[in-house]
Each structure stands twice: as structure tokens, then as C-alpha cells.
Design a protein around this motif. Structure first.
Motif, mmCIF file in Angstrom:
data_model
loop_
_atom_site.group_PDB
_atom_site.id
_atom_site.type_symbol
_atom_site.label_atom_id
_atom_site.label_comp_id
_atom_site.label_asym_id
_atom_site.label_seq_id
_atom_site.Cartn_x
_atom_site.Cartn_y
_atom_site.Cartn_z
ATOM 1 N N VAL A 185 -16.614 15.055 5.683
ATOM 2 C CA VAL A 185 -16.110 14.838 4.325
ATOM 3 C C VAL A 185 -14.624 14.511 4.359
ATOM 4 C CG1 VAL A 185 -15.848 15.825 2.025
ATOM 5 C CG2 VAL A 185 -17.841 16.416 3.414
ATOM 6 N N ILE A 186 -13.895 15.236 5.169
ATOM 7 C CA ILE A 186 -12.480 14.949 5.404
ATOM 8 C C ILE A 186 -12.391 14.394 6.820
ATOM 9 C CG2 ILE A 186 -10.142 15.880 5.417
ATOM 10 C CD1 ILE A 186 -11.266 18.244 3.751
ATOM 11 N N ALA A 187 -12.053 13.151 6.945
ATOM 12 C CA ALA A 187 -12.128 12.448 8.229
ATOM 13 C C ALA A 187 -11.327 13.157 9.316
ATOM 14 C CB ALA A 187 -11.625 11.017 8.065
ATOM 15 N N ARG A 188 -11.920 13.236 10.501
ATOM 16 C CA ARG A 188 -11.249 13.871 11.632
ATOM 17 C C ARG A 188 -9.932 13.173 11.960
ATOM 18 N NH1 ARG A 188 -13.363 13.413 16.206
ATOM 19 N NH2 ARG A 188 -13.085 15.489 17.114
ATOM 20 N N GLY A 189 -9.885 11.868 11.720
ATOM 21 C CA GLY A 189 -8.703 11.100 12.077
ATOM 22 C C GLY A 189 -7.452 11.473 11.303
ATOM 23 N N PHE A 190 -7.582 12.205 10.216
ATOM 24 C CA PHE A 190 -6.396 12.651 9.492
ATOM 25 C C PHE A 190 -5.598 13.669 10.304
ATOM 26 C CE2 PHE A 190 -8.515 11.259 5.492
ATOM 27 C CZ PHE A 190 -7.466 10.526 4.975
ATOM 28 N N HIS B 248 -14.560 2.646 6.035
ATOM 29 C CA HIS B 248 -13.663 1.498 5.865
ATOM 30 C C HIS B 248 -12.395 1.923 5.128
ATOM 31 C CE1 HIS B 248 -12.524 -2.694 5.513
ATOM 32 N NE2 HIS B 248 -12.292 -2.499 4.227
ATOM 33 N N LEU B 249 -12.557 2.723 4.083
ATOM 34 C CA LEU B 249 -11.395 3.255 3.366
ATOM 35 C C LEU B 249 -10.541 4.120 4.288
ATOM 36 C CD1 LEU B 249 -12.641 4.550 -0.117
ATOM 37 C CD2 LEU B 249 -10.897 2.822 0.281
ATOM 38 N N GLU B 250 -11.209 5.004 5.021
ATOM 39 C CA GLU B 250 -10.491 5.947 5.877
ATOM 40 C C GLU B 250 -9.691 5.225 6.955
ATOM 41 O OE1 GLU B 250 -13.665 9.636 5.419
ATOM 42 O OE2 GLU B 250 -13.904 8.152 7.011
ATOM 43 N N LEU C 75 -5.829 5.850 7.143
ATOM 44 C CA LEU C 75 -5.361 6.638 8.277
ATOM 45 C C LEU C 75 -4.261 5.924 9.047
ATOM 46 C CD1 LEU C 75 -8.745 8.027 9.648
ATOM 47 C CD2 LEU C 75 -6.893 9.338 8.618
ATOM 48 N N THR C 76 -4.187 4.610 8.905
ATOM 49 C CA THR C 76 -3.136 3.853 9.578
ATOM 50 C C THR C 76 -1.857 3.831 8.755
ATOM 51 O OG1 THR C 76 -4.830 2.445 10.582
ATOM 52 C CG2 THR C 76 -2.576 1.623 10.628
ATOM 53 N N ILE C 77 -1.986 3.801 7.437
ATOM 54 C CA ILE C 77 -0.813 3.656 6.573
ATOM 55 C C ILE C 77 -0.209 4.998 6.151
ATOM 56 C CG2 ILE C 77 -0.001 2.782 4.346
ATOM 57 C CD1 ILE C 77 -2.023 0.581 4.530
ATOM 58 N N LEU C 78 -1.033 5.941 5.734
ATOM 59 C CA LEU C 78 -0.513 7.178 5.138
ATOM 60 C C LEU C 78 0.425 7.969 6.046
ATOM 61 C CD1 LEU C 78 -3.610 8.547 3.168
ATOM 62 C CD2 LEU C 78 -1.703 7.173 2.326
ATOM 63 N N SER D 235 -2.909 2.346 -4.288
ATOM 64 C CA SER D 235 -3.186 3.736 -4.645
ATOM 65 C C SER D 235 -4.640 3.959 -5.058
ATOM 66 C CB SER D 235 -2.257 4.185 -5.773
ATOM 67 O OG SER D 235 -2.482 3.433 -6.959
ATOM 68 N N SER D 236 -5.323 2.901 -5.484
ATOM 69 C CA SER D 236 -6.731 3.058 -5.877
ATOM 70 C C SER D 236 -7.597 3.429 -4.672
ATOM 71 C CB SER D 236 -7.259 1.778 -6.529
ATOM 72 O OG SER D 236 -7.342 0.721 -5.602
ATOM 73 N N LYS D 237 -7.173 3.037 -3.472
ATOM 74 C CA LYS D 237 -7.934 3.404 -2.271
ATOM 75 C C LYS D 237 -7.828 4.898 -2.009
ATOM 76 C CE LYS D 237 -7.354 -1.108 0.041
ATOM 77 N NZ LYS D 237 -8.763 -1.512 -0.083
ATOM 78 N N VAL D 238 -6.653 5.472 -2.250
ATOM 79 C CA VAL D 238 -6.479 6.918 -2.090
ATOM 80 C C VAL D 238 -7.338 7.650 -3.119
ATOM 81 C CG1 VAL D 238 -4.827 8.807 -1.984
ATOM 82 C CG2 VAL D 238 -4.128 6.499 -1.289
ATOM 83 N N SER D 239 -7.312 7.167 -4.350
ATOM 84 C CA SER D 239 -8.105 7.800 -5.413
ATOM 85 C C SER D 239 -9.591 7.733 -5.101
ATOM 86 C CB SER D 239 -7.821 7.117 -6.755
ATOM 87 O OG SER D 239 -6.472 7.269 -7.126
ATOM 88 N N ARG D 240 -10.046 6.588 -4.619
ATOM 89 C CA ARG D 240 -11.471 6.433 -4.308
ATOM 90 C C ARG D 240 -11.888 7.369 -3.178
ATOM 91 N NH1 ARG D 240 -16.134 6.915 -5.337
ATOM 92 N NH2 ARG D 240 -17.735 5.572 -4.417
#
Length: 221
Positions: A15-20, A44-46, A50-53, A110-115
Motif C-alpha cells: 500500500v505504501i511503496a517500499r521505494g519510499f 506508474h504513479l509511484e 519516488l524519483t521527484i519527491l 500535485s494531482s499525482k500526489v493526491s491520486r
């Protein structure tokens, strides 16, 4: 768990991606059943986020997160790497401060973060409370104007809420707080932070800076 279709789950999703998280923080992250289609859309969102945040990370392990996790991701995603190089800019920022300080800005939808937070709300509600938030339940997450934060935070104190959750994973890498309506289980209210990032010019709020995403789910009308 994300689309609500019965009998299609053929994989499991964190649910919360390991890559974070740094490798040392990836133990026992929650997983839910998912179909390949939903898993791919969420991944795809993650992969993008994960590259930008991490460039905006402010949690305790911010420097390690950026230095250890991001270079390899940029190397594997040449188009995104090129886009970031083309669009970032430096400018001197300061307000009533003794010194002007450099601030790097990177483009972020920011819509990608919200989604992504909406996906996480759906998975975490099932994990914590066994509640189905898939359609036709209404699920919405968004950044809000800072002037609304006090009002939003006061909603957590409403006496109608029953179950409550408060989690901090990875020493500030991901935090979330949630409450559930004792009379309507699919009515929930959430607050997320990711890396403690600050987003400017979130969709609908030009010129505004925010660091928290709030989410709500409501039963179908």
C-alpha cells in the motif's frame, strides 16, 4: 482492493511503496490483494513520484534518501531526468529574513500526489478497519490552502469518530492520521505527509505553499 472487482486479484501490492524508504525501513510494510491493472497504474504513479519527491525531502533521513535512492532511478528514467534538468531553476528566496537563501524548485504535478494518497486511503482503510472504499464510495485527497488547515485539523476532534489511527513510518518519511465515522464505516478522514515536502502552486492554489494532503471518503449518495 483498489477497483472493487471480485475475483480479479492476482498479485499483492505494498500500500505504501517500499521505494519510499531506505532499505533498513522496509520491514513489514502493509500489503493488500490487487489486480495487475490497478497494481500497474499505482506503480506508474509511484515510480514517477519516488524519483521527484526526495528532492524536497525534509525528514531526518532526507540526505540519505536523496543520495542513496535517487541517482539509480534517474539513470533508469532518462526522459524524466532530462525533463528535470530542463525545467528546474534556482532563485533567491527570502521574506523578512537576514539572509536570502537559495531554493531549488522542480516541476511536480500535485494531482499525482493526491491520486496516490487516494490509493493509499483505500488500501489502508481495508487493512486497519476491514472497510471497502472502492466505488461507488467517494474518495478524494488534495492539498489545501494553509488558511484551511486549522479547520481541517479540528475535524479530527469530532466526537462522531470511532476508530482512530496515527502512524509514522521511517521517522517522518511517511506519516498518516485517520479517523472513521462510528455510524458510517466508509466515512473516513485522513492526513498524509510524504518526506515532509513542501509543494508550491498546487492545482487550484497558485502561489500557495502546502506540506500536507488531506483526504476524505464518503458513502455513496
Amino acid at each position: 482492493m483498489y477497483c472493487g472487482r471480485e475475483g480479479v486479484s492476482d498479485t499483492a501490492d505494498h500500500v505504501i511503496a517500499r521505494g519510499f524508504f531506505l532499505p533498513s525501513e522496509r520491514v513489514d510494510l502493509p500489503k493488500v490483494p490487487a489486480c495487475t491493472t490497478c497494481n500497474n497504474m499505482k506503480s506508474h504513479l509511484e515510480h514517477h513520484l519516488l524519483t521527484i519527491l526526495p528532492f524536497g525531502a525534509r525528514q531526518a533521513a532526507a540526505a540519505r534518501t536523496l543520495n542513496d535512492l535517487v541517482p539509480g532511478r534517474l539513470a533508469r528514467n532518462v526522459p524524466l531526468h532530462r525533463a528535470l534538468l530542463d525545467e528546474w531553476n534556482r532563485q533567491w528566496q527570502g521574506e523578512y529574513a537576514q539572509r536570502w537563501t537559495p531554493e531549488m524548485k522542480l516541476p511536480l504535478d500535485s494531482s499525482k500526489v493526491s491520486r496516490l494518497c487516494e490509493y493509499m486511503m483505500t488500501g489502508l482503510a481495508w487493512l486497519h478497519w476491514g472497510v471497502d472504499l472502492t466505488e461507488p464510495t467517494q474518495v478524494r485527497a488534495s492539498f489545501f490552502h494553509p488558511t484551511a488547515v486549522r479547520t481541517l485539523e479540528s475535524l479530527f476532534l469530532n466526537e462522531r469518530w470511532g476508530a482512530k489511527i496515527e502512524e509514522d513510518i521511517g521517522a517522518g518519511t511517511m506519516t498518516y492520521r485517520a479517523v472513521q465515522d462510528s455510524l458510517a464505516p466508509s466515512r473516513t478522514f485522513w492526513r498524509f505527509t510524504l518526506y515532509g515536502i513542501v509543494v508550491g502552486d498546487a492545482i487550484g492554489f497558485p502561489g500557495v505553499r502546502a506540506d500536507t494532503i488531506y483526504g476524505v471518503s464518503n458513502p455513496p449518495q
